[in-house]
Design a protein around this motif. Sequence first.
Motif, PDB file in Angstrom:
ATOM      1  N   GLU A  31      27.855  25.126  21.993  1.00 49.94           N
ATOM      2  CA  GLU A  31      29.143  25.662  21.554  1.00 49.94           C
ATOM      3  C   GLU A  31      29.218  27.146  21.902  1.00 49.94           C
ATOM      4  OE1 GLU A  31      29.043  24.796  17.395  1.00 49.94           O
ATOM      5  OE2 GLU A  31      29.363  22.658  17.698  1.00 49.94           O
ATOM      6  N   ASP A  32      30.412  27.593  22.276  1.00 51.65           N
ATOM      7  CA  ASP A  32      30.620  29.001  22.604  1.00 51.65           C
ATOM      8  C   ASP A  32      30.839  29.840  21.346  1.00 51.65           C
ATOM      9  OD1 ASP A  32      30.602  28.667  25.525  1.00 51.65           O
ATOM     10  OD2 ASP A  32      32.441  27.531  25.165  1.00 51.65           O
ATOM     11  N   GLU A  33      31.479  29.250  20.361  1.00 55.11           N
ATOM     12  CA  GLU A  33      31.654  29.812  19.035  1.00 55.11           C
ATOM     13  C   GLU A  33      31.329  28.690  18.075  1.00 55.11           C
ATOM     14  OE1 GLU A  33      35.605  31.320  18.394  1.00 55.11           O
ATOM     15  OE2 GLU A  33      35.379  32.898  19.887  1.00 55.11           O
ATOM     16  N   PRO A  34      30.993  28.978  16.818  1.00 49.59           N
ATOM     17  CA  PRO A  34      30.669  27.883  15.891  1.00 49.59           C
ATOM     18  C   PRO A  34      31.782  26.835  15.838  1.00 49.59           C
ATOM     19  CG  PRO A  34      30.092  29.987  14.924  1.00 49.59           C
ATOM     20  CD  PRO A  34      30.830  30.286  16.204  1.00 49.59           C
ATOM     21  N   GLY A  35      31.466  25.616  16.264  1.00 48.22           N
ATOM     22  CA  GLY A  35      32.402  24.499  16.247  1.00 48.22           C
ATOM     23  C   GLY A  35      33.425  24.485  17.362  1.00 48.22           C
ATOM     24  N   LEU A  36      33.308  25.426  18.305  1.00 45.33           N
ATOM     25  CA  LEU A  36      34.319  25.544  19.358  1.00 45.33           C
ATOM     26  C   LEU A  36      33.700  25.722  20.739  1.00 45.33           C
ATOM     27  CD1 LEU A  36      36.698  28.112  17.628  1.00 45.33           C
ATOM     28  CD2 LEU A  36      37.112  25.658  17.884  1.00 45.33           C
ATOM     29  N   TRP A  37      34.390  25.172  21.736  1.00 39.81           N
ATOM     30  CA  TRP A  37      34.129  25.481  23.139  1.00 39.81           C
ATOM     31  C   TRP A  37      35.266  26.372  23.589  1.00 39.81           C
ATOM     32  CZ3 TRP A  37      33.812  19.605  23.746  1.00 39.81           C
ATOM     33  CH2 TRP A  37      32.522  19.148  23.465  1.00 39.81           C
ATOM     34  N   LEU A  38      34.981  27.282  24.496  1.00 42.43           N
ATOM     35  CA  LEU A  38      36.011  28.167  25.029  1.00 42.43           C
ATOM     36  C   LEU A  38      36.194  27.892  26.509  1.00 42.43           C
ATOM     37  CD1 LEU A  38      34.983  31.561  23.386  1.00 42.43           C
ATOM     38  CD2 LEU A  38      36.568  29.847  22.522  1.00 42.43           C
ATOM     39  N   GLU A  39      37.441  27.913  26.942  1.00 43.47           N
ATOM     40  CA  GLU A  39      37.771  27.815  28.365  1.00 43.47           C
ATOM     41  C   GLU A  39      38.755  28.931  28.673  1.00 43.47           C
ATOM     42  OE1 GLU A  39      37.327  23.012  29.045  1.00 43.47           O
ATOM     43  OE2 GLU A  39      39.303  23.933  29.196  1.00 43.47           O
ATOM     44  N   GLN A  40      38.597  29.521  29.838  1.00 48.34           N
ATOM     45  CA  GLN A  40      39.464  30.618  30.227  1.00 48.34           C
ATOM     46  C   GLN A  40      39.933  30.399  31.655  1.00 48.34           C
ATOM     47  OE1 GLN A  40      38.166  34.518  29.044  1.00 48.34           O
ATOM     48  NE2 GLN A  40      38.858  35.402  30.976  1.00 48.34           N
ATOM     49  N   ALA A  41      41.215  30.618  31.879  1.00 48.89           N
ATOM     50  CA  ALA A  41      41.783  30.526  33.227  1.00 48.89           C
ATOM     51  C   ALA A  41      42.593  31.790  33.477  1.00 48.89           C
ATOM     52  CB  ALA A  41      42.656  29.286  33.364  1.00 48.89           C
ATOM     53  N   GLU A  42      42.312  32.419  34.617  1.00 45.48           N
ATOM     54  CA  GLU A  42      42.963  33.677  34.964  1.00 45.48           C
ATOM     55  C   GLU A  42      43.771  33.508  36.245  1.00 45.48           C
ATOM     56  OE1 GLU A  42      39.593  36.209  35.483  1.00 45.48           O
ATOM     57  OE2 GLU A  42      38.998  36.062  33.384  1.00 45.48           O
ATOM     58  N   PHE A  43      44.935  34.165  36.267  1.00 43.85           N
ATOM     59  CA  PHE A  43      45.830  34.092  37.414  1.00 43.85           C
ATOM     60  C   PHE A  43      46.370  35.485  37.690  1.00 43.85           C
ATOM     61  CE2 PHE A  43      45.807  30.123  35.170  1.00 43.85           C
ATOM     62  CZ  PHE A  43      45.627  29.196  36.181  1.00 43.85           C
ATOM     63  N   PRO A  44      46.598  35.805  38.963  1.00 37.62           N
ATOM     64  CA  PRO A  44      47.235  37.094  39.241  1.00 37.62           C
ATOM     65  C   PRO A  44      48.599  37.130  38.546  1.00 37.62           C
ATOM     66  CG  PRO A  44      46.674  35.947  41.295  1.00 37.62           C
ATOM     67  CD  PRO A  44      46.389  35.024  40.174  1.00 37.62           C
ATOM     68  N   LEU A  45      48.884  38.212  37.860  1.00 31.55           N
ATOM     69  CA  LEU A  45      50.148  38.295  37.122  1.00 31.55           C
ATOM     70  C   LEU A  45      51.343  38.115  38.053  1.00 31.55           C
ATOM     71  CD1 LEU A  45      51.428  38.706  34.351  1.00 31.55           C
ATOM     72  CD2 LEU A  45      51.459  41.165  34.830  1.00 31.55           C
ATOM     73  N   VAL A  46      51.236  38.571  39.296  1.00 30.68           N
ATOM     74  CA  VAL A  46      52.358  38.444  40.231  1.00 30.68           C
ATOM     75  C   VAL A  46      52.667  36.980  40.566  1.00 30.68           C
ATOM     76  CG1 VAL A  46      52.052  40.729  41.255  1.00 30.68           C
ATOM     77  CG2 VAL A  46      50.902  38.749  42.272  1.00 30.68           C
ATOM     78  N   ALA A  47      51.759  36.061  40.244  1.00 29.86           N
ATOM     79  CA  ALA A  47      51.995  34.635  40.499  1.00 29.86           C
ATOM     80  C   ALA A  47      52.843  33.985  39.406  1.00 29.86           C
ATOM     81  CB  ALA A  47      50.666  33.892  40.618  1.00 29.86           C
ATOM     82  N   LEU A  48      53.072  34.673  38.312  1.00 23.48           N
ATOM     83  CA  LEU A  48      53.777  34.067  37.180  1.00 23.48           C
ATOM     84  C   LEU A  48      55.165  33.529  37.535  1.00 23.48           C
ATOM     85  CD1 LEU A  48      53.663  33.260  34.260  1.00 23.48           C
ATOM     86  CD2 LEU A  48      54.296  35.585  33.621  1.00 23.48           C
ATOM     87  N   PRO A  49      56.015  34.250  38.280  1.00 26.95           N
ATOM     88  CA  PRO A  49      57.312  33.661  38.641  1.00 26.95           C
ATOM     89  C   PRO A  49      57.164  32.382  39.466  1.00 26.95           C
ATOM     90  CG  PRO A  49      57.336  36.025  39.035  1.00 26.95           C
ATOM     91  CD  PRO A  49      55.912  35.649  38.724  1.00 26.95           C
ATOM     92  N   TRP A  50      56.186  32.340  40.361  1.00 22.54           N
ATOM     93  CA  TRP A  50      55.929  31.130  41.159  1.00 22.54           C
ATOM     94  C   TRP A  50      55.520  29.973  40.250  1.00 22.54           C
ATOM     95  CZ3 TRP A  50      51.169  28.545  42.108  1.00 22.54           C
ATOM     96  CH2 TRP A  50      51.241  27.545  43.089  1.00 22.54           C
ATOM     97  N   ILE A  51      54.690  30.247  39.271  1.00 20.63           N
ATOM     98  CA  ILE A  51      54.254  29.198  38.337  1.00 20.63           C
ATOM     99  C   ILE A  51      55.461  28.649  37.575  1.00 20.63           C
ATOM    100  CG2 ILE A  51      52.945  28.782  36.212  1.00 20.63           C
ATOM    101  CD1 ILE A  51      50.853  30.839  37.318  1.00 20.63           C
TER     102      ILE A  51
END
Length: 152
Positions: A31-51
Amino acid sequence: MTDYTRFVICSPDTLIFLSKIVADKRISSKEDEPGLWLEQAEFPLVALPWIVRTIEDKFWRWPNQGGLPNDTLHVSGNIAGEQLKIRYVPQCSDDGEKGIKLQNLSRPAVNGRGNSQSVLLPNKLLKQAGLLQILKDLCGKNSLNYPDVYKP
């Protein structure tokens, strides 16, 4: 999603989705924190309108309204030098909700699980819970225009 809590973090250059997932005790994984798994996804902020536009205009519209053909399951693009993919997912959440998977193939997984970063966004989260509107608001607050997108 009942087993997930998501945070959206916006830095000057990066949009980050941080997911806290209730750890399944049947799966032997630290576990990454007690009772939890953590996942992180990062994207260039300039891609936000495309998303945002890809979700709304390509995945949520019928083909005769400018949306993707029925047999197209993903859209890829290279934005700010990073290879991104938006994929339709027929069972995106624990209750079988349809949704979207955002992937950044240019960044390795933060927690060492997998070879890229990704986040699942069920339609309920995007529509009813208002996440898509939050993403649109971030576009406006950061004065983001539609970026140059290069097909892979």
